[in-house]
Design a protein around this motif. Sequence first.
Motif, short mmCIF file in Angstrom:
data_model
loop_
_atom_site.label_atom_id
_atom_site.label_comp_id
_atom_site.label_asym_id
_atom_site.label_seq_id
_atom_site.Cartn_x
_atom_site.Cartn_y
_atom_site.Cartn_z
N ASN A 1 -0.43 -70.94 1.25
CA ASN A 1 0.86 -70.30 1.54
C ASN A 1 0.70 -69.25 2.65
OD1 ASN A 1 3.62 -69.79 1.15
ND2 ASN A 1 3.16 -68.07 -0.21
N PHE A 2 0.24 -69.71 3.81
CA PHE A 2 0.06 -68.80 4.93
C PHE A 2 1.34 -68.72 5.76
CE2 PHE A 2 -4.35 -70.48 4.37
CZ PHE A 2 -4.89 -69.31 3.86
N LEU A 3 1.60 -67.56 6.32
CA LEU A 3 2.75 -67.38 7.19
C LEU A 3 2.44 -67.94 8.57
CD1 LEU A 3 5.59 -66.12 7.57
CD2 LEU A 3 4.43 -64.03 8.33
N VAL A 4 3.40 -68.70 9.11
CA VAL A 4 3.27 -69.28 10.46
C VAL A 4 4.35 -68.68 11.35
CG1 VAL A 4 3.27 -71.38 11.84
CG2 VAL A 4 2.39 -71.43 9.49
N VAL A 5 3.93 -68.08 12.46
CA VAL A 5 4.86 -67.47 13.41
C VAL A 5 4.87 -68.34 14.66
CG1 VAL A 5 5.46 -65.40 14.70
CG2 VAL A 5 4.28 -65.20 12.50
N ASP A 6 6.00 -68.94 14.97
CA ASP A 6 6.11 -69.90 16.07
C ASP A 6 7.15 -69.40 17.07
OD1 ASP A 6 6.08 -72.11 17.70
OD2 ASP A 6 7.32 -73.34 16.38
N GLY A 7 6.72 -69.16 18.30
CA GLY A 7 7.64 -68.72 19.34
C GLY A 7 6.97 -67.75 20.29
N PHE A 8 7.74 -67.26 21.25
CA PHE A 8 7.22 -66.30 22.23
C PHE A 8 8.33 -65.34 22.61
CE2 PHE A 8 9.06 -69.74 24.63
CZ PHE A 8 9.67 -69.12 25.71
N ILE A 9 7.95 -64.23 23.21
CA ILE A 9 8.91 -63.23 23.69
C ILE A 9 9.35 -63.64 25.08
CG2 ILE A 9 9.23 -60.82 24.32
CD1 ILE A 9 7.04 -60.15 22.23
N ASN A 10 10.63 -64.00 25.20
CA ASN A 10 11.16 -64.46 26.49
C ASN A 10 11.53 -63.25 27.34
OD1 ASN A 10 12.49 -65.69 28.62
ND2 ASN A 10 13.43 -67.25 27.31
N ALA A 11 10.83 -63.09 28.46
CA ALA A 11 11.05 -61.93 29.32
C ALA A 11 12.39 -61.97 30.04
CB ALA A 11 9.92 -61.83 30.35
N SER A 12 12.96 -63.16 30.18
CA SER A 12 14.21 -63.29 30.91
C SER A 12 15.08 -64.36 30.25
CB SER A 12 13.93 -63.65 32.37
OG SER A 12 15.13 -63.76 33.11
N GLY A 13 15.61 -64.02 29.07
CA GLY A 13 16.41 -64.99 28.33
C GLY A 13 16.41 -64.71 26.85
#
Length: 377
Positions: free
Chosen positions: A38-50
Amino acid sequence: MTRYIHLRSTVRLWSLLLLSLTSCIDPFEPEVNGVNVNFLVVDGFINASGVTTIKLTRTLNLQANTPPPVESKATVYVEEENGQRYRLTESPAGTYTSPNLQLNVGKRHRLHFTTAASKEYFSDYTAVKLTPPIDKVTWTADEGGVHLFVSAHDDANKTQYYRWDYDETWEFTSQYRSYFEFVGGKMQYRTNNIWRCWTGQLGGFIRLSTTTKLNQDVVADYPLANLPSNSTKLRYKYSVLVKQYAQTQEEFAYWEEMRKNTESIGTLFDPLPTQLVGNMHCATKPDELVLGYVGGYSVSEKRIFISRDELPASWQFETGYKCGVPDTIQFQYAALAFNNPNFLPIEMIEDVGYTGLTSDCVDCRKRGTNVAPSFWK
């Protein structure tokens, strides 16, 4: 003579070993009972322009056949170091999105959130990079199929680490075209399109390139994807949207390990899978494993189309269907047969009845949508 016999025996031994490895392959199911999955999965990125989109889910064990559970009702922010913070809202469950942001590329940023169970998580602060435009997406066709390439450069020599992914969309049809529909107990000419549809998928490979060993920050004709010459994707019209991301050296290394773990484990000489270490941490429980890497960068995109008439006329494409011959239904039995929504009429045979087949072979909406994408041309 003794040396020759020894060499011959050694060659035979290795031959037998290789033969046993290739011919005696048994399925292996690792024992995972009692292991925390039961591990947490973080999927995504910080969009600098959007818009920044972050998905929070939980891992499942190998035997599970359900979608991963989502981490809902978290409080999620993008934070500027010693500066502003931007709230992300949840919709749908487990998916968090920001407003359209224009981040200060001179400042470092991170992801910071608290779950509904009051556990606090954060990523390392990371430099925000502006991704240069994609110069071009090109393709060639030969006996091996269609080969896609991407090119880019950065005159300022600040990118150096590139990553790409891509979204594919293609047009297709059902195996048989239905001209009739059974509505309200009556047969009538069909008014809606269930013959021509569109579908798509995300590219399944990790594509990376670095220019650190080159004199210029230039990527020329990097191999992006290959489509076999009989691919159903190419039967009518195919489109690919290529997305380019400028990476930090640390994130590039993370994705390179990810690539090795997922794509280079097929032979004896490939590297062994390793534990991926991202940049996510649990403040509430520092020894907890959190999966994922959240970087910060803008996105550059370019879309191209490939039509059937641009490809060799001799190519024969798969339809993607394995359907039998339609059944013939006499007029007096039409209501009984076509009251079943999974059995659809196709054509009328004069003085006899109608042909019909299962909806999987007649209704293209079973595999996609009959509404053309907004970008289709």
